[in-house]
Design a protein around this motif. Structure first.
Motif, PDB file in Angstrom:
ATOM      1  N   LEU B  99     -29.109  39.572 -42.959  1.00 18.57           N
ATOM      2  CA  LEU B  99     -29.869  40.226 -41.892  1.00 18.57           C
ATOM      3  C   LEU B  99     -29.819  39.394 -40.614  1.00 18.57           C
ATOM      4  O   LEU B  99     -29.557  39.908 -39.528  1.00 18.57           O
ATOM      5  N   PHE B 100     -30.023  38.083 -40.747  1.00 21.34           N
ATOM      6  CA  PHE B 100     -29.949  37.204 -39.566  1.00 21.34           C
ATOM      7  C   PHE B 100     -28.546  37.244 -38.952  1.00 21.34           C
ATOM      8  O   PHE B 100     -28.387  37.343 -37.739  1.00 21.34           O
ATOM      9  N   LEU B 124     -31.160  26.493 -41.191  1.00 21.90           N
ATOM     10  CA  LEU B 124     -32.610  26.687 -41.363  1.00 21.90           C
ATOM     11  C   LEU B 124     -32.901  27.612 -42.538  1.00 21.90           C
ATOM     12  O   LEU B 124     -33.840  27.373 -43.311  1.00 21.90           O
ATOM     13  N   LEU B 125     -32.098  28.658 -42.694  1.00 25.78           N
ATOM     14  CA  LEU B 125     -32.322  29.582 -43.810  1.00 25.78           C
ATOM     15  C   LEU B 125     -31.997  28.908 -45.149  1.00 25.78           C
ATOM     16  O   LEU B 125     -32.625  29.208 -46.162  1.00 25.78           O
ATOM     17  N   TYR B 126     -31.047  27.993 -45.144  1.00 29.85           N
ATOM     18  CA  TYR B 126     -30.744  27.240 -46.363  1.00 29.85           C
ATOM     19  C   TYR B 126     -31.937  26.353 -46.732  1.00 29.85           C
ATOM     20  O   TYR B 126     -32.346  26.294 -47.899  1.00 29.85           O
ATOM     21  N   ALA B 177     -39.358  38.360 -42.340  1.00 32.22           N
ATOM     22  CA  ALA B 177     -39.873  37.954 -41.032  1.00 32.22           C
ATOM     23  C   ALA B 177     -39.067  36.802 -40.438  1.00 32.22           C
ATOM     24  O   ALA B 177     -38.841  36.757 -39.218  1.00 32.22           O
ATOM     25  N   LEU B 178     -38.611  35.883 -41.287  1.00 32.96           N
ATOM     26  CA  LEU B 178     -37.934  34.695 -40.775  1.00 32.96           C
ATOM     27  C   LEU B 178     -36.635  35.005 -40.030  1.00 32.96           C
ATOM     28  O   LEU B 178     -36.408  34.443 -38.944  1.00 32.96           O
ATOM     29  N   LEU B 182     -36.092  33.860 -36.151  1.00 35.83           N
ATOM     30  CA  LEU B 182     -34.969  32.995 -35.755  1.00 35.83           C
ATOM     31  C   LEU B 182     -34.103  33.698 -34.708  1.00 35.83           C
ATOM     32  O   LEU B 182     -33.667  33.088 -33.735  1.00 35.83           O
ATOM     33  N   TRP B 183     -33.858  34.988 -34.942  1.00 33.79           N
ATOM     34  CA  TRP B 183     -33.048  35.743 -33.989  1.00 33.79           C
ATOM     35  C   TRP B 183     -33.727  35.795 -32.613  1.00 33.79           C
ATOM     36  O   TRP B 183     -33.086  35.572 -31.577  1.00 33.79           O
ATOM     37  N   ALA B 184     -35.039  36.068 -32.584  1.00 38.11           N
ATOM     38  CA  ALA B 184     -35.753  36.141 -31.299  1.00 38.11           C
ATOM     39  C   ALA B 184     -35.721  34.793 -30.579  1.00 38.11           C
ATOM     40  O   ALA B 184     -35.594  34.737 -29.351  1.00 38.11           O
ATOM     41  N   LEU B 185     -35.807  33.697 -31.327  1.00 36.97           N
ATOM     42  CA  LEU B 185     -35.789  32.362 -30.719  1.00 36.97           C
ATOM     43  C   LEU B 185     -34.402  31.993 -30.208  1.00 36.97           C
ATOM     44  O   LEU B 185     -34.257  31.430 -29.135  1.00 36.97           O
ATOM     45  N   MET B 186     -33.387  32.320 -30.988  1.00 38.10           N
ATOM     46  CA  MET B 186     -32.043  31.868 -30.649  1.00 38.10           C
ATOM     47  C   MET B 186     -31.326  32.809 -29.687  1.00 38.10           C
ATOM     48  O   MET B 186     -30.433  32.368 -28.968  1.00 38.10           O
TER      49      MET B 186
END
Lengths: 162, 218
Positions: B99-100, B124-126, B177-178, B182-186
């Motif tokens: 998804l990310f 981060l996801l790892y 949610a994560l 992460l997508w919104a931040l990056m």
């Protein structure tokens, strides 16, 4: 935007804590699961009379696997994420309340489709059922919540522009 | 049609097109992810909980926790030396990765920016995956039926509540949610193109970020 993200994370933690709190689970979440089962059963009856339900379980009357609606399958987590995003976003409170109400309905409409599809998948192919149940449907439900959030912010933008 | 509605439609459509192939790639590499996740857990948990965890090892796309705590004769997975073997499904945490990746690729950025951001996001996801697997181990040890009446991790109520809450978050909320967070931040530029933060927007094509009301530019 930084403030939005901080508020979003805080609200997410608070709302998920509330949703997982035992009295809240007993008074709200478990009855919600049963309403979803009843609603799914009622929709299935429109095209298939070979289904029954009991509490939060929907099962085929002829035997075979049924589905039990638990936390993670009831759409509450996607609604929590949506509520956290809407409350964290700057805007009038009335718009937030209306957005939460409409968003809840839209997420649950897709969730009902999820439950019904899983009811048939579990009878047909257990491997596919696991895939859709654990990975694909949660992704689609959260994308639904994301679309609702985008539409809601666009409507807020139009109102500000008027 | 406004710029924001066009951008959001394009993004969602692009994500839906990318998701099947990203899910396929994720599933095909899940056994590698299991090995990478087992390594730090096996380095830490048997040292931290020697009476409860003997070993954590990869088992195809999942993990297997070997515990020296006595086996329940009703279950057939006990290893020959005694104790129990419990499976940990990693896929229920790691499905945030496709998804990310789909959201990232569907967003605006140069190739170098994509490489940097997607690498950071995957790392981060790892780490999130390792943390979730650790929480799952603690949850199984404390609340799993095979360990009833034993309480091998802690007897402190607050820690038990934290394990239960952490498990709930890691299974239901964070995997979905994560990746969005992460997508919104990056990919802030893409996010701000779609989600205006309370500022009136002009519809000029070169305007990719919202400007403050007092900005004198036309």
């Amino acid at each position: 935007m930084r403030r939005f993200l901080v508020y979003f994370v805080l609200l997410l933690l608070i709302l998920s804590f509330i949703a997982n709190y035992p009295p809240v689970r007993e008074i709200f979440v478990e009855p919600w699961n049963e309403w979803l089962a009843a609603g799914s059963y009622w929709l299935i009856q429109w095209f298939d009379s070979n289904a029954g339900f009991n509490g939060n379980i929907i099962y085929p009357l002829g035997g075979g696997g049924g589905v039990s609606i638990e936390s993670g399958c009831n759409g509450i987590e996607a609604i929590i994420i949506l509520i956290a995003a809407m409350l964290a976003f700057p805007g009038p409170w009335l718009a937030k309340v209306l957005g939460v109400a409409l968003g809840t309905v839209l997420v649950q409409v897709l969730n009902l489709a999820r439950i019904i599809s899983l009811f048939y998948l579990v009878q047909w192919n257990k491997h596919l059922f696991e895939w859709f149940h654990l990975y694909l449907w949660p992704t689609l439900i959260i994308l639904d919540a994301l679309v609702v959030f985008f539409i809601w912010t666009r409507m807020l933008e139009r109102r500000r522009g008027d | 049609m406004s710029t924001t509605s066009l951008n959001s439609k394009k993004l969602i459509l692009f994500v839906l097109v990318l998701l099947p192939s990203f899910f396929f790639a994720w599933y095909m590499n899940a056994h590698l992810l299991a090995r990478l996740t087992a390594w730090p857990l096996n380095a830490v948990l048997p040292q931290a909980l020697p009476e409860a965890v003997h070993q954590i090892k990869p088992a195809d796309r999942h993990l297997l926790m070997l515990s020296p705590i006595g086996a329940d004769p009703r279950h057939s997975k006990a290893p020959s030396r005694g104790g129990q073997a419990l499976g940990i499904n990693l896929l229920i945490y790691s499905f945030s990765i496709p998804l990310f990746a789909a959201l990232a690729i569907a967003s605006e950025a140069s190739a170098w920016q994509h490489l940097r951001r997607i690498s950071a996001g995957l790392l981060l996801l790892y780490l999130f995956l390792v943390l979730c697997a650790a929480i799952r181990v603690l949850y199984l040890l404390e609340f799993g039926s095979r360990f009833a009446h034993v309480s091998p991790v802690t007897e402190q109520e607050i820690l038990l509540h934290l394990i239960r809450y952490g498990h709930y978050l890691s299974v239901t909320i964070l995997p979905t949610a994560l990746p969005l967070l992460l997508w919104a931040l990056m990919y802030r530029k893409t996010f701000l193109n779609i989600v205006p933060f309370g500022k009136p927007r002009e519809s000029s094509p070169g305007d990719s970020e919202a400007k403050p009301p007092s900005d004198p530019r036309p």
